[in-house]
Design an enzyme around this catalytic site. Structure first.
Site, short mmCIF file in Angstrom:
data_model
loop_
_atom_site.label_atom_id
_atom_site.label_comp_id
_atom_site.label_asym_id
_atom_site.label_seq_id
_atom_site.Cartn_x
_atom_site.Cartn_y
_atom_site.Cartn_z
N VAL A 45 -8.79 -4.02 0.19
CA VAL A 45 -9.48 -5.30 0.06
C VAL A 45 -10.00 -5.73 1.43
O VAL A 45 -11.14 -6.16 1.58
CB VAL A 45 -8.54 -6.39 -0.51
CG1 VAL A 45 -9.31 -7.70 -0.74
CG2 VAL A 45 -7.92 -5.94 -1.83
N ARG A 102 -9.71 -3.13 6.73
CA ARG A 102 -9.22 -2.90 8.10
C ARG A 102 -8.50 -1.55 8.16
O ARG A 102 -7.88 -1.13 7.19
CB ARG A 102 -8.22 -3.99 8.49
CG ARG A 102 -8.85 -5.34 8.72
CD ARG A 102 -7.77 -6.41 8.92
NE ARG A 102 -7.22 -6.84 7.64
CZ ARG A 102 -6.34 -7.83 7.50
NH1 ARG A 102 -5.89 -8.47 8.55
NH2 ARG A 102 -5.90 -8.18 6.31
N ASP A 145 0.81 -1.22 0.00
CA ASP A 145 0.00 0.00 0.00
C ASP A 145 0.84 1.27 0.00
O ASP A 145 0.50 2.26 0.64
CB ASP A 145 -0.97 0.01 1.20
CG ASP A 145 -1.81 -1.24 1.20
OD1 ASP A 145 -2.46 -1.50 0.18
OD2 ASP A 145 -1.78 -1.97 2.21
N GLU A 146 1.93 1.23 -0.72
CA GLU A 146 2.76 2.43 -0.83
C GLU A 146 2.19 3.39 -1.87
O GLU A 146 2.66 4.53 -1.97
CB GLU A 146 4.20 2.06 -1.25
CG GLU A 146 4.96 1.21 -0.25
CD GLU A 146 4.75 -0.27 -0.52
OE1 GLU A 146 3.90 -0.61 -1.38
OE2 GLU A 146 5.41 -1.08 0.14
N HIS A 175 -5.71 -1.82 -5.26
CA HIS A 175 -5.31 -0.41 -5.33
C HIS A 175 -6.47 0.43 -5.79
O HIS A 175 -7.34 -0.02 -6.52
CB HIS A 175 -4.07 -0.19 -6.19
CG HIS A 175 -4.08 -0.95 -7.47
ND1 HIS A 175 -3.12 -1.85 -7.81
CD2 HIS A 175 -4.97 -0.95 -8.48
CE1 HIS A 175 -3.41 -2.37 -8.97
NE2 HIS A 175 -4.51 -1.84 -9.41
N ARG A 213 -5.46 0.50 8.74
CA ARG A 213 -4.06 0.06 8.71
C ARG A 213 -3.30 0.56 9.94
O ARG A 213 -3.55 1.65 10.42
CB ARG A 213 -3.39 0.60 7.45
CG ARG A 213 -3.97 -0.02 6.20
CD ARG A 213 -3.26 0.48 4.94
NE ARG A 213 -3.94 -0.02 3.76
CZ ARG A 213 -4.20 0.70 2.67
NH1 ARG A 213 -3.83 1.97 2.60
NH2 ARG A 213 -4.82 0.17 1.64
P1 IMP Z 1 -2.10 -12.72 2.42
O1 IMP Z 1 -1.16 -12.33 1.36
O2 IMP Z 1 -3.53 -12.39 2.10
O3 IMP Z 1 -1.91 -14.13 2.90
O4 IMP Z 1 -1.73 -11.82 3.69
C1 IMP Z 1 -0.49 -11.97 4.38
C2 IMP Z 1 -0.07 -10.65 4.99
O5 IMP Z 1 0.24 -9.73 3.95
C3 IMP Z 1 -1.17 -9.97 5.83
O6 IMP Z 1 -0.58 -9.25 6.90
C4 IMP Z 1 -1.81 -9.03 4.85
O7 IMP Z 1 -2.45 -7.96 5.48
C5 IMP Z 1 -0.61 -8.59 4.04
N1 IMP Z 1 -0.97 -8.19 2.68
C6 IMP Z 1 -1.28 -8.98 1.64
N2 IMP Z 1 -1.55 -8.25 0.55
C7 IMP Z 1 -1.38 -6.96 0.90
C8 IMP Z 1 -1.46 -5.72 0.19
O8 IMP Z 1 -1.73 -5.64 -1.00
N3 IMP Z 1 -1.22 -4.61 0.92
C9 IMP Z 1 -0.87 -4.65 2.22
N4 IMP Z 1 -0.78 -5.77 2.92
C10 IMP Z 1 -1.01 -6.93 2.27
MG MG Z 2 -3.22 -2.03 -1.56
#
Ligand code: IMP
Ligand code: MG
Length: 338
Positions: free
Chosen positions: A252, A255, A12-13, A41, A257
């Site tokens: 998505v 939550r 999320d940069e 995004h 952040r």
């Molecule tokens: P997963 O990739 O859905 O299994 O999530 C694993 C970790 O990566 C969790 O802490 C998610 O919140 C984080 N995460 C996955 N995709 C993103 C993203 O696009 N942006 C920020 N955090 C992410």
């Molecule tokens: Mg994002």
């Protein structure tokens, strides 16, 4: 010629915003999205807001073709909805080996308390789909889905012959450096590596074609799930600014952040491992209220100090230059220093 966009922090940069700007301004012929629908995004363009999980942000340039790769994972229903909303049906190309996440894989991930509670998975089934692929189980590919067949084309041939003709390809990386399965803060990571070399491999392109690697970062760090944040901000008053003006709510996951102060060493490591050649700062308006055209005009202390930190980072080989500064949500709110 190929340029790659990577995230230098916890995801999320604002990679989508940088990708949208570059597609419009630098006229890329192809914009590629790797990874899965856990990476959302939000693109602000022409007075509209597009929350995307499947389509590259480069869609804002009507001449740019949009590519999903052998290392992309989609949910058919979400993908088709976004194609409609962005009116991009005639510009989409999907690799036959792009994986289609099934409802069973989504359900399994959402019922996995370790992934959901301890790691903070977004629950899109990406991790389970990758596991099934590694276990060589029967999985679903784009070429197996009738509604997707019209988009399925040989991506490696198309991109290779485009590159030979001097056309431009932009690879939009997903997540951030802290979330890399290889180099990040294991186990608080996603199910893939999130660095430039992997994005190239997922696309089916070798490293020889790359010109620039844009490392995207914010003046602070965010994390959607659990995991390290060096200097986490916990004061609710201070946090409010990030959640409102900074829109730091999972696109998505929905939550709020978590937010932490800028992590120098982590970004330095990200620059080295990605071989970053350019730096793009996003959310600069959070630390800078004044308008400016050149960084020399910046008077506000917080903003000035942050630019000094960036100059220090630029001393790391291959000496990434500060190239872009995003000062607002719209795709065009960019100070281009190139
Ligand atoms: P997963 O990739 O859905 O299994 O999530 C694993 C970790 O990566 C969790 O802490 C998610 O919140 C984080 N995460 C996955 N995709 C993103 C993203 O696009 N942006 C920020 N955090 C992410
Ligand atoms: Mg994002």
């Amino acid at each position: 010629m190929v340029d790659v966009i990577v995230g230098a922090q916890g995801g999320d940069e604002g990679k989508g915003k940088i990708s949208a700007y570059l597609s419009l301004n630098d006229n890329y012929d192809y914009c590629v999205k790797v990874g899965g629908p856990n990476a959302g995004h939000t693109v602000f363009f022409n007075g509209k807001i597009f929350p995307l999980k499947s389509i590259p942000a480069g869609f804002v340039n009507p001449k740019t073709k949009l590519v999903l790769t052998a290392g992309s994972y989609i949910i058919t229903e979400w993908f088709l909805k976004e194609v409609k909303e962005t009116d991009t049906e005639d510009r989409i190309i999907i690799d036959p080996n792009c994986v289609v996440i099934t409802q069973e894989q989504i359900n399994e991930e959402r019922n996995n308390t370790h992934l959901m509670a301890n790691i903070g998975s977004v629950g899109t089934g990406l991790g389970i789909a990758i596991r099934d692929r590694i276990e060589r189980k029967k999985i679903k590919f784009a070429k197996d889905v009738p509604e997707l067949r019209k988009f399925v084309k040989p991506v490696y041939e198309i991109l290779h012959s485009a590159i030979v003709k001097g056309k431009k390809v932009l690879i939009e990386g997903t997540q951030g450096f802290k979330l890399s399965l290889l180099h990040g803060e294991y186990p608080y990571v996603t199910s893939r590596d999130t660095t430039a070399s992997t994005f190239l491999a997922e696309t089916g392109l070798g490293p020889k074609y790359v010109s620039d690697v844009y490392s995207v970062l914010k003046p602070y760090v965010s994390r959607v799930g659990p995991g390290p944040l060096e200097k986490e901000i916990t004061d609710p008053k201070e946090l409010e600014k990030y959640h409102t003006q900074g829109r730091e709510i999972g696109s998505v996951s929905k939550r709020l952040r978590r937010i932490g102060e800028f992590e120098f060493e982590n970004v330095r490591k990200a620059i080295i491992i990605n071989s970053a050649t350019k730096i793009a700062i996003t959310h600069f308006d959070i630390i800078c209220t004044q308008k400016f055209k050149n960084i020399k005009e910046i008077k506000e202390k917080k903003a000035k100090d942050f630019i000094k930190i960036i100059s220090k980072l630029s001393k790391t080989y291959p000496y990434p230059k500060l190239a872009l500064i995003s000062v607002g949500p719209d795709t065009k709110d960019i100070i281009d220093l190139r």
